[in-house]
Design a protein around this motif. Structure first.
Motif, PDB file in Angstrom:
ATOM      1  N   CYS A  20       0.870  -1.177   0.005  1.00 13.05           N
ATOM      2  CA  CYS A  20      -0.111   0.033  -0.031  1.00 13.05           C
ATOM      3  C   CYS A  20       0.970   1.191  -0.072  1.00 13.05           C
ATOM      4  CB  CYS A  20      -0.846  -0.017   1.244  1.00 13.05           C
ATOM      5  SG  CYS A  20      -2.054  -1.488   1.371  1.00 13.05           S
ATOM      6  N   SER A  78      -7.276   1.935   0.459  1.00 18.81           N
ATOM      7  CA  SER A  78      -6.560   0.803   0.200  1.00 18.81           C
ATOM      8  C   SER A  78      -7.448  -0.560   0.867  1.00 18.81           C
ATOM      9  CB  SER A  78      -5.213   0.624   1.607  1.00 18.81           C
ATOM     10  OG  SER A  78      -4.777   1.772   1.139  1.00 18.81           O
ATOM     11  N   THR A  79      -6.750  -1.667   0.238  1.00 22.59           N
ATOM     12  CA  THR A  79      -7.299  -3.000   0.160  1.00 22.59           C
ATOM     13  C   THR A  79      -6.595  -3.982   1.201  1.00 22.59           C
ATOM     14  OG1 THR A  79      -8.400  -2.726  -1.844  1.00 22.59           O
ATOM     15  CG2 THR A  79      -8.582  -4.949  -0.815  1.00 22.59           C
ATOM     16  N   ASN A  92      -7.520   6.764   2.484  1.00 22.99           N
ATOM     17  CA  ASN A  92      -6.469   6.868   1.398  1.00 22.99           C
ATOM     18  C   ASN A  92      -5.217   6.697   2.133  1.00 22.99           C
ATOM     19  OD1 ASN A  92      -4.978   9.320  -0.719  1.00 22.99           O
ATOM     20  ND2 ASN A  92      -5.689   7.227  -1.283  1.00 22.99           N
ATOM     21  N   ILE A 107       5.126   8.488   2.311  1.00 25.88           N
ATOM     22  CA  ILE A 107       6.193   8.175   3.408  1.00 25.88           C
ATOM     23  C   ILE A 107       7.341   8.803   2.910  1.00 25.88           C
ATOM     24  CG2 ILE A 107       7.438   6.601   4.856  1.00 25.88           C
ATOM     25  CD1 ILE A 107       5.145   4.854   4.722  1.00 25.88           C
ATOM     26  N   LEU A 155       9.394  12.003   7.337  1.00 28.71           N
ATOM     27  CA  LEU A 155       8.667  11.951   8.592  1.00 28.71           C
ATOM     28  C   LEU A 155       9.454  12.392   9.735  1.00 28.71           C
ATOM     29  CD1 LEU A 155       6.865   8.430   8.027  1.00 28.71           C
ATOM     30  CD2 LEU A 155       5.960  10.637   7.439  1.00 28.71           C
ATOM     31  N   GLY A 170       2.601  13.286  15.093  1.00 29.96           N
ATOM     32  CA  GLY A 170       1.205  12.809  14.805  1.00 29.96           C
ATOM     33  C   GLY A 170       0.919  12.077  13.457  1.00 29.96           C
ATOM     34  N   PHE A 171       0.756  10.611  13.468  1.00 25.96           N
ATOM     35  CA  PHE A 171       0.565   9.983  12.206  1.00 25.96           C
ATOM     36  C   PHE A 171      -0.877   9.506  12.052  1.00 25.96           C
ATOM     37  CE2 PHE A 171       4.856   9.898  14.047  1.00 25.96           C
ATOM     38  CZ  PHE A 171       5.664  10.482  12.752  1.00 25.96           C
ATOM     39  N   ILE A 231       0.070  -3.829  11.014  1.00 24.97           N
ATOM     40  CA  ILE A 231       0.187  -5.301  11.079  1.00 24.97           C
ATOM     41  C   ILE A 231      -1.069  -5.942  11.849  1.00 24.97           C
ATOM     42  CG2 ILE A 231       1.580  -7.074  11.870  1.00 24.97           C
ATOM     43  CD1 ILE A 231       3.955  -4.983  12.024  1.00 24.97           C
ATOM     44  N   MET A 247      -3.124  -5.910   7.464  1.00 18.50           N
ATOM     45  CA  MET A 247      -2.362  -7.099   7.315  1.00 18.50           C
ATOM     46  C   MET A 247      -2.873  -8.281   8.431  1.00 18.50           C
ATOM     47  SD  MET A 247       1.247  -5.070   7.179  1.00 18.50           S
ATOM     48  CE  MET A 247       2.374  -5.715   6.402  1.00 18.50           C
ATOM     49  N   LYS A 255      -5.082  15.526   9.229  1.00 16.30           N
ATOM     50  CA  LYS A 255      -3.588  16.206   8.963  1.00 16.30           C
ATOM     51  C   LYS A 255      -3.241  16.888   7.622  1.00 16.30           C
ATOM     52  CE  LYS A 255       0.726  14.015   9.102  1.00 16.30           C
ATOM     53  NZ  LYS A 255       1.667  12.897   9.968  1.00 16.30           N
TER      54      LYS A 255
HETATM   55  C1  HEC Z   1      -3.701  -2.212   3.423  1.00 16.95           C
HETATM   56  C2  HEC Z   1      -2.798  -1.156   3.135  1.00 16.95           C
HETATM   57  C3  HEC Z   1      -1.813  -0.859   4.038  1.00 16.95           C
HETATM   58  C4  HEC Z   1      -0.953  -1.445   4.393  1.00 16.95           C
HETATM   59  C5  HEC Z   1      -0.576  -3.072   4.307  1.00 16.95           C
HETATM   60  C6  HEC Z   1      -0.016  -0.527   5.351  1.00 16.95           C
HETATM   61  N1  HEC Z   1      -0.411   0.768   5.458  1.00 16.95           N
HETATM   62 FE1  HEC Z   1       0.355   2.370   6.106  1.00 16.95          FE
HETATM   63  N2  HEC Z   1      -1.362   3.650   5.552  1.00 16.95           N
HETATM   64  C7  HEC Z   1      -2.363   3.082   4.984  1.00 16.95           C
HETATM   65  C8  HEC Z   1      -3.454   3.983   5.060  1.00 16.95           C
HETATM   66  C9  HEC Z   1      -4.882   3.610   4.590  1.00 16.95           C
HETATM   67  C10 HEC Z   1      -3.181   4.780   5.827  1.00 16.95           C
HETATM   68  C11 HEC Z   1      -4.093   6.115   6.516  1.00 16.95           C
HETATM   69  C12 HEC Z   1      -4.871   5.585   7.602  1.00 16.95           C
HETATM   70  C13 HEC Z   1      -5.514   6.278   8.392  1.00 16.95           C
HETATM   71  O1  HEC Z   1      -5.217   7.590   8.430  1.00 16.95           O
HETATM   72  O2  HEC Z   1      -6.303   5.917   9.208  1.00 16.95           O
HETATM   73  C14 HEC Z   1      -1.573   4.577   6.257  1.00 16.95           C
HETATM   74  C15 HEC Z   1      -0.930   5.454   6.985  1.00 16.95           C
HETATM   75  C16 HEC Z   1       0.478   5.292   7.377  1.00 16.95           C
HETATM   76  C17 HEC Z   1       1.467   6.119   7.979  1.00 16.95           C
HETATM   77  C18 HEC Z   1       1.112   7.392   8.297  1.00 16.95           C
HETATM   78  C19 HEC Z   1       1.908   8.616   7.650  1.00 16.95           C
HETATM   79  C20 HEC Z   1       1.502  10.067   7.927  1.00 16.95           C
HETATM   80  O3  HEC Z   1       2.163  10.938   7.337  1.00 16.95           O
HETATM   81  O4  HEC Z   1       0.807  10.222   9.047  1.00 16.95           O
HETATM   82  C21 HEC Z   1       2.582   5.471   7.781  1.00 16.95           C
HETATM   83  C22 HEC Z   1       3.914   6.021   8.664  1.00 16.95           C
HETATM   84  C23 HEC Z   1       2.566   3.906   7.387  1.00 16.95           C
HETATM   85  N3  HEC Z   1       1.011   3.985   6.988  1.00 16.95           N
HETATM   86  C24 HEC Z   1       3.448   2.885   7.482  1.00 16.95           C
HETATM   87  C25 HEC Z   1       3.097   1.822   7.389  1.00 16.95           C
HETATM   88  C26 HEC Z   1       4.018   0.507   7.695  1.00 16.95           C
HETATM   89  C27 HEC Z   1       5.210   0.871   8.365  1.00 16.95           C
HETATM   90  C28 HEC Z   1       3.204  -0.280   7.282  1.00 16.95           C
HETATM   91  C29 HEC Z   1       3.678  -1.982   7.424  1.00 16.95           C
HETATM   92  C30 HEC Z   1       4.127  -2.568   8.937  1.00 16.95           C
HETATM   93  C31 HEC Z   1       2.089  -0.148   6.573  1.00 16.95           C
HETATM   94  N4  HEC Z   1       1.933   1.259   6.685  1.00 16.95           N
HETATM   95  C32 HEC Z   1       1.250  -1.176   6.000  1.00 16.95           C
HETATM   96  C33 HEC Z   1      -2.263   1.487   4.250  1.00 16.95           C
HETATM   97  C34 HEC Z   1      -1.560   0.623   4.615  1.00 16.95           C
END
Ligand code: HEC
Ligand code: HEC
Length: 368
Positions: free
Chosen positions: A82, A97-98, A108, A112, A115, A121-122, A139, A145, A283
């Motif tokens: 993703c 994302s799926t 959405n 990255i 950061l 704040g993430f 995870i 995941m 954000k």
């Molecule tokens: C199924 C798709 C998916 C997977 C797999 C995924 N992410 Fe994400 N990620 C997203 C989505 C969607 C958001 C926004 C979610 C929200 O705001 O609630 C996000 C947000 C983030 C952010 C926040 C960035 C910010 O500027 O605030 C980080 C860092 C991140 N993911 C890291 C990771 C890491 C590390 C992993 C693996 C351990 C991971 N993601 C796995 C979909 C995914």
């Protein structure tokens, strides 16, 4: 007298030396400090948590974890599924994302890079305030995941590749949640974007085209509130006011804002802190590499930058959030009219924020 002293000193030294020799383990633990090689003058000073200094070994381990589907329940999805580097680490054009079970998430995917300058704040609602804790959430998230930390620890501990990598990075083979988080944090903090055309123009290595320069003026000009009759051709009113929320060298403020999207159902920040004034706030995303992060907004509702610009010029709604908070978005909605040429110029300026070196940097690519 003097002679005796010398003997004592020598004897002590000899004992000390032999002690040291006896205690030296086969291979003493040592790591190589990670060095950043971006142009430091285009971004704020490097900002790394004191308890997780970046090392070559830690960053490499984090990078392995980031690209390894072993972190998901059925080994089908990694973080990179993703967060694709070619798209500034956003998803592959999906609005939302799926996850591994085909479940479509609520939001959405987010880019990255850089950061280290938003350590506070993430996620779109900022619900995670420490990156290493954030890294664990996808995870265990059932729509992502869908794995347990217990299983992840067991899977990693059974892998000789990871036992070795964890001992190199953290001097231990006992793998736990904190170390997994720290390694992912190190990799993500190592990802920097600082070599866009915009940066090179700041460094006087390149020049904007006339169109890009016009776009930059629109971006940085304040919207003026006019009570006079609106005049779409008034050449004074080209202030797009973008800089207020997407300003400074990061092209983002560290604030939760509203940009007047109509029909928002997700309450965003308000859902985290329970403060009704923060309902529907999100954000503010960085606009670096925005050319590559479509579709746009927390729900991926816009497919193109032209649609985004049009939103700021016409469709802003205050049904869900108060637009009159600073900066006053009413001013933007009510006073700014951009000609087709001006809109194209603004988009052209946004595209100067694309950093091909970052998008193609082999250090951020799949290590396997
Ligand atoms: C199924 C798709 C998916 C997977 C797999 C995924 N992410 Fe994400 N990620 C997203 C989505 C969607 C958001 C926004 C979610 C929200 O705001 O609630 C996000 C947000 C983030 C952010 C926040 C960035 C910010 O500027 O605030 C980080 C860092 C991140 N993911 C890291 C990771 C890491 C590390 C992993 C693996 C351990 C991971 N993601 C796995 C979909 C995914
Ligand atoms: C009042 C603050 C504010 C102003 C002014 C503002 N924005 Fe935004 N912008 C935001 C917020 C907040 C979001 C995220 C909203 C969401 O997802 O719900 C956003 C999102 C975006 C996105 C989507 C980025 C992504 O990764 O999804 C783009 C592109 C954008 N803005 C461009 C602009 C431009 C161009 C201007 C000037 C015409 C501008 N913004 C003015 C606050 C602002």
């Amino acid at each position: 007298m003097k002679k005796t002293l010398v003997y004592i000193v020598l004897a002590t030294l000899a004992v000390a030396c032999s002690d040291v020799v006896n205690e030296v383990p086969d291979t003493p633990f040592s790591t190589t400090p990670y060095t950043f090689n971006f142009n430091k003058s285009v971004l704020p000073p490097v900002n790394i948590p004191v308890d997780n200094a970046l090392t070559v070994e830690g960053v490499q381990l984090g990078r392995m974890l980031f690209y390894d589907p072993i972190l998901s329940a059925d080994s089908s999805q990694s973080c990179a599924s993703c967060h694709n580097q070619k798209n500034a680490f956003t998803d592959n054009g999906l609005a939302r994302s799926t996850g591994i079970n085909g479940t479509i998430g609520q939001r959405n995917s987010m880019p990255i890079f850089n950061l280290m300058w938003h350590l506070d704040g993430f996620f779109w609602d900022g619900r995670s305030d420490i990156l290493r804790h954030q890294a664990i959430e996808p995870i265990i998230d059932q729509t992502e995941m869908n794995e347990t930390i217990g299983n992840v620890m067991a899977k990693l501990s059974n892998s000789s590749r990871y036992s070795l990598a964890f001992s190199k990075a953290f001097d231990t083979e006992s793998i736990d949640k904190e170390l997994i988080g720290k390694a992912l944090e190190q990799f993500m903090l190592s990802v920097v974007s600082a070599n866009s055309k915009f940066d090179r123009v700041q460094l006087q290595l390149e020049e904007f085209t006339i169109q890009e320069r016009t776009g930059q003026v629109i971006y940085n000009e304040e919207a003026i509130t006019i009570n006079e009759e609106r005049d779409p051709n008034n050449p004074e009113n080209i202030g797009g006011d973008c800089f207020h929320c997407h300003g400074n060298s990061l092209f983002m403020t560290r604030e939760y804002m509203t940009n007047g999207l109509p029909n928002v159902t997700d309450i965003g920040r308000g859902g985290v802190n329970g403060n009704a004034r923060d309902n529907y706030k999100f954000k503010t995303p960085s606009l670096r590499n925005v050319e590559k992060t479509a579709p746009y907004m927390h729900d991926g509702r816009f497919n193109t930058l032209e649609e985004v610009v049009q939103h700021y010029l016409s469709d802003m709604s205050d049904a869900t959030a108060d637009l009159s908070e600073e900066p006053n978005m009413h001013a933007l909605r009510d006073s700014v009219y951009l000609s087709e040429e001006h809109k194209a110029a603004l988009v052209a300026f946004l595209k100067t924020l694309t950093d091909d070196e970052f998008l193609d940097n082999p250090a951020y690519d799949n290590p396997f």
